[in-house]
Write a protein that holds these residues in place. Structure first.
Motif, short mmCIF file in Angstrom:
data_model
loop_
_atom_site.label_atom_id
_atom_site.label_comp_id
_atom_site.label_asym_id
_atom_site.label_seq_id
_atom_site.Cartn_x
_atom_site.Cartn_y
_atom_site.Cartn_z
N PRO A 178 0.84 -1.21 0.00
CA PRO A 178 0.00 0.00 0.00
C PRO A 178 0.87 1.26 0.00
O PRO A 178 1.92 1.31 0.65
N THR A 179 0.42 2.27 -0.72
CA THR A 179 1.18 3.52 -0.79
C THR A 179 0.26 4.69 -1.07
O THR A 179 -0.95 4.52 -1.26
N LEU A 180 0.85 5.87 -1.10
CA LEU A 180 0.14 7.12 -1.39
C LEU A 180 0.79 7.82 -2.56
O LEU A 180 2.00 7.74 -2.76
N VAL A 181 -0.01 8.55 -3.30
CA VAL A 181 0.47 9.42 -4.37
C VAL A 181 0.28 10.86 -3.92
O VAL A 181 -0.76 11.21 -3.34
N LYS A 182 1.26 11.68 -4.14
CA LYS A 182 1.18 13.09 -3.77
C LYS A 182 0.04 13.77 -4.53
O LYS A 182 -0.17 13.49 -5.72
N ASP A 183 -0.65 14.67 -3.89
CA ASP A 183 -1.85 15.27 -4.47
C ASP A 183 -1.55 16.32 -5.54
O ASP A 183 -2.33 17.24 -5.76
N LEU A 184 -0.40 16.17 -6.20
CA LEU A 184 -0.09 16.94 -7.40
C LEU A 184 -0.11 16.05 -8.63
O LEU A 184 0.04 16.53 -9.75
N SER A 185 -0.26 14.73 -8.41
CA SER A 185 -0.25 13.76 -9.50
C SER A 185 -1.63 13.15 -9.68
O SER A 185 -2.29 12.79 -8.69
N ALA A 186 -2.04 13.02 -10.92
CA ALA A 186 -3.35 12.44 -11.22
C ALA A 186 -3.29 10.92 -11.09
O ALA A 186 -2.37 10.28 -11.59
#
Length: 471
Positions: free
Chosen positions: A72-80
């Motif tokens: 599990p991971t997160l994507v920065k909220d600047l990437s779609a």
């Protein structure tokens, strides 16, 4: 296997090994993360959005033979990321859900990563702190009264708090390395052009100084992340090769930043410790002086490019909707950049790009005589929240932009690989990173050094103690 060992003790590589062996199911990893989010995220506010239902679907379909199988991971909220909100840290984009993904995001999906949400960031990634009006202040796990830095503040908070072992991040002038320094993580910025295409296209004003990568607990996770995202023209050595072959390096050390200023005393003490530590490992330490930026020309040039980018975003919204976006929805600093961008013409942009190219070449010159440069990462430890609140005077926020990137920006301008390594804490007890830079395309050399440093002075135990303290 205990819940603690699933979501705290293991890095991403370790979790993926369990999935590939069949010992753990991806859904179990995701459920452990969900419980960790419930316990810990209220303390740090690292998440801009979550969607565990979407993540469960991914977990069922993920490649169980992948490098990051089921992690599990997160994507920065600047990437779609398709199906997830993409707010860019701004009230202007609240409610927008992405439908497409860049080749970079697709490469992460192909590696087996399971994205369950987006990490917080400053508005459009413009600030060296993560306290946007859209999502509120992200708090440092080491001291919740302090900032994580920016703009990858949510990513580092989530990893340092033990929510995820690794998280996607991006770096324009230090947005991976600075927050990593403030939170005791390993933060690597790849060489310019090393990775596949991300959201920002090559024709964008700031493309030349932007890098996509991750923040991690372990060096091996960061190296693996680069392997799954680099272009076909690049191939990073295996971890075994990188671990075994760190040569004796000639390390140039400099205490002054690109403006000729010194870091705060606590940071300089850590810098001296790091220099002595590298010497104890057999490396040659050589004092160097960084070329000084004349008259703040670089700052103004970067501001011009950032302003053009903001103005371009607003123009694109107007083109898509047929209406001017409401500027009152923007934070004051962003609004200032938008207004500045409206005044720029083609000649101004060419001049700004020329200035930054010249400064980048100047910044790389010291590497002609040494293998690696060592300095502080950020001139100060993590600062109290609200010091640079989004509604603070614009001039104060501009000073943060200039001061926080004074050690890290030269590597961005030159396109060189760089990393912040969490070797020591300051006298305050807060983490303070040590910044290393190598010549362009010598990413492998930095990883060789990073593996050596991690083995000689591991930082995982400090992070694990923090995880348990948080609950």
């Amino acid at each position: 296997m205990s819940d603690a060992s699933l979501d705290i003790d293991l890095d991403a590589t370790g979790q993926a090994e369990l999935v590939r062996s069949g010992e753990v199911e991806p859904r179990e990893l995701l459920e452990a993360v969900r419980r960790r989010v419930e316990r810990v995220n209220p303390l740090v506010n690292a998440l801009a959005s979550v969607d565990f239902q979407l993540a469960q679907e991914q977990a069922q379909q993920c490649d169980r033979s992948g490098v990051f199988a089921g992690v599990p991971t997160l994507v920065k909220d600047l990437s779609a990321y398709p199906g997830l909100p993409c707010g860019y840290g701004s009230r202007l984009f609240q409610g927008y859900v992405a439908q497409t993904a860049s080749p970079y995001i697709n490469a992460l999906k192909a590696s087996g990563l399971v994205v369950f949400g987006k990490s917080t960031t400053s508005e459009f990634g413009l600030m060296g702190t993560t306290e946007s009006l859209a999502t509120g202040a992200t708090r440092n796990p080491w001291d919740p009264t302090r900032s994580t830095g920016g703009s990858s503040g949510g990513a580092v908070a989530a990893v340092a708090a033990g929510i995820v072992p690794v998280a996607q991040a991006s770096d324009g002038g230090g947005s991976i390395r600075g927050p990593s320094s403030h939170t005791g993580l390993f933060g690597f910025k790849p060489s310019r052009g090393r990775t596949v295409q991300a959201d920002v296209p090559p024709e964008a004003p700031t493309w030349n100084i932007l890098s996509e990568h991750c923040v991690s607990r372990s060096v091996r996770d960061s190296a693996a992340w680069l392997r799954v995202t680099e272009t076909e023209a690049h191939r990073l050595n295996s971890n075994e090769e990188l671990r075994e072959n760190c040569p004796r390096l000639r390390i140039g050390v400099h205490a002054r930043d690109c403006f000729g200023q010194y870091a705060e005393k606590e940071v300089l003490e850590v810098f001296e410790q790091a220099s002595a530590f590298c010497a104890s490992l057999g490396h040659e330490i050589v004092p160097v002086e960084m070329p000084q930026q004349p008259d703040g020309a670089g700052v103004e040039a970067v501001l011009d490019l950032m302003s053009a980018s903001v103005f371009g975003i607003l123009a694109k919204i107007e083109q898509m909707t047929g209406a001017k976006p409401p500027l009152e929805a923007l934070e004051p600093y962003t609004r200032m950049l938008a207004e500045r961008g409206e005044t720029l013409d083609t000649r101004s942009m060419i001049a700004a790009q020329k200035t930054l190219a010249e400064l980048g070449a100047l910044a790389a010159q010291p590497l002609n005589d040494v293998d690696v440069l060592l300095s502080p990462t950020v001139p100060f430890a993590a600062f109290p929240l609200d010091t640079y609140a989004p509604d603070a005077p614009v001039e104060r926020l501009k000073q943060l932009f200039q001061r926080s990137a004074a050690y890290t920006a030269p590597a961005s301008l030159s396109g060189c690989p760089a990393m912040s390594v969490p070797l020591f804490e300051g006298r305050s007890g807060l983490p303070i990173g040590s910044h290393f830079v190598a010549r362009k395309d010598q990413d492998a050399l930095l990883f060789q050094l990073a593996f050596q440093l991690e083995k000689a002075r591991p930082w995982a135990p400090r992070l694990q103690s923090l995880f348990r303290k948080l609950g």
